[in-house]
Design a protein around this motif. Structure first.
Motif, short mmCIF file in Angstrom:
data_model
loop_
_atom_site.label_atom_id
_atom_site.label_comp_id
_atom_site.label_asym_id
_atom_site.label_seq_id
_atom_site.Cartn_x
_atom_site.Cartn_y
_atom_site.Cartn_z
N ILE A 111 0.85 -1.18 0.00
CA ILE A 111 0.00 0.00 0.00
C ILE A 111 0.89 1.24 0.00
O ILE A 111 1.68 1.46 0.93
N LEU A 112 0.79 2.02 -1.09
CA LEU A 112 1.58 3.25 -1.23
C LEU A 112 0.64 4.44 -1.16
O LEU A 112 -0.31 4.53 -1.96
N PRO A 113 0.84 5.36 -0.24
CA PRO A 113 -0.05 6.52 -0.15
C PRO A 113 -0.05 7.31 -1.45
O PRO A 113 1.00 7.49 -2.08
N PRO A 114 -1.21 7.79 -1.89
CA PRO A 114 -1.26 8.59 -3.11
C PRO A 114 -0.45 9.87 -2.98
O PRO A 114 -0.30 10.42 -1.88
N ARG A 115 0.05 10.35 -4.11
CA ARG A 115 0.76 11.63 -4.12
C ARG A 115 0.44 12.37 -5.41
O ARG A 115 0.06 11.77 -6.42
N GLU A 116 0.60 13.69 -5.37
CA GLU A 116 0.29 14.51 -6.54
C GLU A 116 1.25 14.16 -7.67
O GLU A 116 2.43 13.93 -7.46
N ALA A 117 0.72 14.17 -8.89
CA ALA A 117 1.52 13.78 -10.05
C ALA A 117 1.17 14.67 -11.23
O ALA A 117 0.12 15.32 -11.25
N PRO A 118 2.01 14.70 -12.26
CA PRO A 118 1.67 15.43 -13.49
C PRO A 118 0.46 14.77 -14.17
O PRO A 118 -0.02 13.73 -13.72
N ALA A 119 0.02 15.34 -15.26
CA ALA A 119 -1.15 14.83 -15.98
C ALA A 119 -0.77 13.62 -16.83
O ALA A 119 -1.09 13.54 -18.03
N HIS A 120 -0.07 12.69 -16.21
CA HIS A 120 0.38 11.49 -16.90
C HIS A 120 -0.48 10.31 -16.47
O HIS A 120 -0.72 10.11 -15.27
N LEU A 121 -0.91 9.52 -17.43
CA LEU A 121 -1.74 8.35 -17.19
C LEU A 121 -0.99 7.13 -17.69
O LEU A 121 -0.20 7.21 -18.63
N LEU A 122 -1.25 5.99 -17.08
CA LEU A 122 -0.52 4.77 -17.41
C LEU A 122 -1.48 3.68 -17.85
O LEU A 122 -2.59 3.57 -17.32
N THR A 123 -1.06 2.87 -18.82
CA THR A 123 -1.69 1.59 -19.09
C THR A 123 -0.58 0.58 -19.26
O THR A 123 0.56 0.96 -19.61
N ALA A 124 -0.85 -0.69 -19.02
CA ALA A 124 0.22 -1.69 -19.05
C ALA A 124 -0.35 -3.05 -19.42
O ALA A 124 -1.37 -3.48 -18.85
#
Length: 400
Positions: A202-215
């Motif tokens: 479990i990793l606490p959420p953090r602010e990120a750029p407008a980058h989205l991931l798919t894998a």
């Protein structure tokens, strides 16, 4: 002893299969002795099938062979026609072969677990009737839904298996609801059993750029519907210029070339190549969100890995993890064929990132999040098996 029947175990015939079932089986070690039959269907040649059909048009006898046995697992191949032809007949013949093999090995099961209703369940039902013992089944989603739809003539038999199981383990709520709608209610126990993943930190959420991931593995690009997701990212980028969909996964040169052609030089999607599984959650944690809009998806471990990693998700409605997160804003269901709806969901991941991640952080501290971690999944499975056996967890007294 518990006997498992599964076509989804990495084995000598196909070592590349998912490890989900193997992990479930391993979680019972130390509680009960077990033996697993790892099933691999091979297609017959035209001549082979024609000859078998001429000998017995009701149940063509095609070869079945054990190809490996390490004492705990018997890996076997059975030849059967593709596309569900003679589906029940082939599997009931396989049940007869397994019954003889168990007798030769001295395997005396107290419970048989079929790890899919519409395939292994046919084998387990025949064995359970023959041996007068209980059986359990799993509902996996993709295969079970597809075969129930393709073989309405077997609906009554699938319903007998569904109702007759001592316990049903459903990978997700949506497939349980689907089985109930197609096969009717059942009186026996049903347990929701998520797929376990070793990446369950479990990793606490953090602010990120407008980058989205798919894998995903890039050879699965059609199944994973990546052309539609790329089109949605391009459309979202018209309103949100900083949106970028990162596509992670390995494959052959042709796979990369096909997806590069879909991207077409757009700044709103890019291939990033393979990412080691051990590093995936860390990468997810650095994203505004994760999106995958598969055409078919039984469960989708990657969605759970993303949420545990503090990354909100977009997933295909009525499949995958549908039913687990009803009413929760950080898990957005979409029609996988609707580019506009998917684009709006991607924009929402970016526009509402702070809110979605705040809500996700709260969820991560709940028992609902804990249910997706390996220890909880193993406990659920052990309790379900114990219930099917009619007693408490115990290795004692179950040697036969």
């Amino acid at each position: 002893m518990l006997v498992h029947l599964t076509a989804d175990l990495p084995d000598a015939v196909d070592p590349g299969k998912s490890r989900v079932v193997a992990t479930h089986i391993a979680s019972l070690e130390g509680e009960w002795p077990q033996h697993t039959y790892s099933l691999n269907r091979l297609s017959p040649t035209g001549g082979q099938f024609a000859a078998a059909l001429a000998r017995n048009p009701l149940a063509p006898a095609l070869p079945i062979a054990a190809v490996a046995n390490d004492g705990k697992t018997t890996t076997l191949t059975y030849i059967a026609p593709p596309k569900g032809i003679y589906h029940r007949a082939m599997l009931e013949r396989l049940a007869e072969w397994i019954a003889r093999d168990m007798a030769e090995k001295g395997v005396r099961p107290r419970l048989i677990h079929a790890h899919k209703l519409t395939v292994e369940g046919i084998v387990a039902f025949a064995l359970a009737q023959r041996l007068d013992i209980p059986f359990a089944i799993s509902l996996q989603g993709n295969t079970d839904e597809r075969i129930m739809r393709a073989r309405p003539d077997l609906k009554a038999h699938f319903a007998r298996i569904w109702r007759g199981a001592a316990i049903v383990f459903a990978y997700a709520p949506w497939i349980q609801r689907l089985a109930e709608s197609k096969l009717g209610p059942r009186d026996g126990a049903t347990a929701i059993l998520p797929c376990p993943t070793p990446q369950d930190a479990i990793l606490p959420p953090r602010e990120a750029p407008a980058h989205l991931l798919t894998a995903f593995h890039l050879r699965l690009r059609k199944l994973k519907n990546i052309d539609t997701l790329i089109a949605a990212a391009k459309r979202a980028g018209e309103n949100r210029p900083t949106i970028e969909l990162q596509i992670a996964g390995g494959g052959e040169d042709a796979d990369f070339a096909a997806i590069e052609a879909m991207i077409g030089g757009s700044p709103h999607a890019q291939l990033v190549g393979p990412v080691p599984h051990s590093e995936m959650q860390g990468r997810m944690n650095a994203m505004a969100g994760f999106a995958m809009v598969s055409r078919r998806e039984s469960f989708g471990l990657v969605f759970v890995e993303a949420l545990l990693a503090g990354c909100p998700i977009v997933y295909p409605r009525h499949m995958a993890v549908d039913g687990y997160f009803d009413g929760l804003p950080f898990a957005i269901a979409v029609d996988p064929d609707d580019v506009g709806e998917i684009a709006q969901a991607l924009e929402r991941l970016v526009d509402q990132q702070a809110f979605l991640k705040a809500e996700l952080a709260k969820w991560q501290q709940t028992s609902e999040a804990a249910r997706f971690r390996s220890a909880s999944i193993a406990a659920t499975y052990r309790a379900g098996v114990a219930a099917a056996l009619g007693g408490p967890l115990s290795a004692g007294g179950l040697e036969d």
